[in-house]
Design a protein around this motif. Structure first.
Motif, PDB file in Angstrom:
ATOM      1  N   UNK A 255       0.832  -1.206   0.000  1.00 39.44           N
ATOM      2  CA  UNK A 255       0.000   0.000   0.000  1.00 39.44           C
ATOM      3  C   UNK A 255       0.864   1.253   0.000  1.00 39.44           C
ATOM      4  N   UNK A 256       1.918   1.248   0.801  1.00 39.81           N
ATOM      5  CA  UNK A 256       2.797   2.417   0.852  1.00 39.81           C
ATOM      6  C   UNK A 256       3.510   2.630  -0.487  1.00 39.81           C
TER       7      UNK A 256
ATOM      8  N   UNK B 248       1.435   6.093  -7.253  1.00 37.63           N
ATOM      9  CA  UNK B 248       0.279   6.909  -7.671  1.00 37.63           C
ATOM     10  C   UNK B 248       0.585   8.396  -7.546  1.00 37.63           C
ATOM     11  N   UNK B 249       1.300   8.778  -6.495  1.00 43.68           N
ATOM     12  CA  UNK B 249       1.654  10.178  -6.320  1.00 43.68           C
ATOM     13  C   UNK B 249       2.606  10.632  -7.430  1.00 43.68           C
ATOM     14  N   UNK B 250       3.614   9.816  -7.710  1.00 42.49           N
ATOM     15  CA  UNK B 250       4.590  10.193  -8.737  1.00 42.49           C
ATOM     16  C   UNK B 250       3.967  10.256 -10.128  1.00 42.49           C
ATOM     17  N   UNK B 251       2.939   9.439 -10.351  1.00 43.30           N
ATOM     18  CA  UNK B 251       2.241   9.465 -11.647  1.00 43.30           C
ATOM     19  C   UNK B 251       1.118  10.497 -11.674  1.00 43.30           C
TER      20      UNK B 251
ATOM     21  N   UNK C  53      -8.640   5.854  -1.429  1.00 46.83           N
ATOM     22  CA  UNK C  53      -8.526   4.741  -0.484  1.00 46.83           C
ATOM     23  C   UNK C  53      -7.059   4.386  -0.238  1.00 46.83           C
ATOM     24  N   UNK C  54      -6.284   4.301  -1.310  1.00 49.09           N
ATOM     25  CA  UNK C  54      -4.861   3.963  -1.166  1.00 49.09           C
ATOM     26  C   UNK C  54      -4.153   5.054  -0.372  1.00 49.09           C
ATOM     27  N   UNK C  55      -4.475   6.313  -0.644  1.00 51.32           N
ATOM     28  CA  UNK C  55      -3.839   7.424   0.072  1.00 51.32           C
ATOM     29  C   UNK C  55      -4.182   7.393   1.554  1.00 51.32           C
ATOM     30  N   UNK C  56      -5.456   7.192   1.884  1.00 55.09           N
ATOM     31  CA  UNK C  56      -5.841   7.173   3.303  1.00 55.09           C
ATOM     32  C   UNK C  56      -5.238   5.968   4.017  1.00 55.09           C
TER      33      UNK C  56
ATOM     34  N   UNK D 227      10.661  14.178  -3.136  1.00 56.53           N
ATOM     35  CA  UNK D 227      11.576  13.503  -2.231  1.00 56.53           C
ATOM     36  C   UNK D 227      10.945  13.277  -0.859  1.00 56.53           C
ATOM     37  N   UNK D 228      10.158  14.230  -0.402  1.00 56.91           N
ATOM     38  CA  UNK D 228       9.484  14.105   0.896  1.00 56.91           C
ATOM     39  C   UNK D 228       8.525  12.917   0.896  1.00 56.91           C
ATOM     40  N   UNK D 229       7.753  12.750  -0.171  1.00 57.01           N
ATOM     41  CA  UNK D 229       6.802  11.636  -0.275  1.00 57.01           C
ATOM     42  C   UNK D 229       7.552  10.305  -0.296  1.00 57.01           C
ATOM     43  N   UNK D 230       8.598  10.235  -1.078  1.00 57.55           N
ATOM     44  CA  UNK D 230       9.363   8.980  -1.175  1.00 57.55           C
ATOM     45  C   UNK D 230       9.947   8.599   0.187  1.00 57.55           C
TER      46      UNK D 230
END
Length: 122
Positions: free
Chosen positions: A51-52, A58-61, A72-75, A95-98
Motif C-alpha cells: 500500500x505504501x 500513484x503520487x509520482x504518476x 482509499x490507497x492514500x488514506x 523527495x518528501x513523499x518517497x
C-alpha cells in the motif's frame, strides 16, 4: 485405563494387560503452525509495504486524488505511515513523499520478515 490393578500394582488376574499407545508426535503440528503464523506475518508486512509503495507510485504518476481507489490507497498509506509522517521535511515534495512513505514500507518489510524468520527457526 488399560487394565485393572489390584492392591499389588499388578494386573488383576483374568484381564489382559497391554502397552499404552505412544503419545502423538506434536512436533510436526507445531512446526506447521509456526510456518503458517510466519507466513501470515510476512504477508501482512508485504501488504502494508505494498500500500505504501502503491501510494508512492500513484503520487509520482499524479493520479487523480478524487478517484475513490486513489483516495482509499492514500488514506490507507497515511494510516500505515502515521507514526513516520514528516520525519523528513524536504522542500522537494517528490523527495518528501518517497522518504516519508518509503521508510515505513522498508521498516514493515524488515520487521515483518525478521519476525517471520525468527518464528520459522524456533
Amino acid at each position: 485405563m488399560g487394565f485393572l490393578v489390584n492392591g499389588t500394582g499388578h494386573p488383576t488376574p483374568g484381564y489382559q494387560s497391554y502397552e499404552r499407545p505412544p503419545e502423538p508426535d506434536r512436533s510436526e503440528r507445531t512446526a506447521r503452525t509456526a510456518r503458517r503464523t510466519a507466513l501470515t506475518i510476512s504477508t501482512i508486512a508485504d501488504v502494508a509495504a505494498g500500500f505504501l509503495g502503491l501510494w508512492i507510485v500513484l503520487y509520482l504518476l499524479e493520479a487523480n486524488g478524487a478517484n475513490p481507489f486513489v483516495s482509499f490507497v492514500h488514506s490507507t498509506a497515511d494510516w500505515l505511515s502515521g507514526w513516520a509522517q514528516d520525519i523528513f521535511t524536504m522542500d522537494t515534495e517528490f523527495l518528501r513523499i518517497i522518504l516519508n512513505f518509503g521508510l515505513p514500507a522498508l521498516i514493515y518489510l524488515a520487521v515483518g520478515h525478521g519476525i517471520a524468520a525468527r518464528i520459522n527457526r524456533a
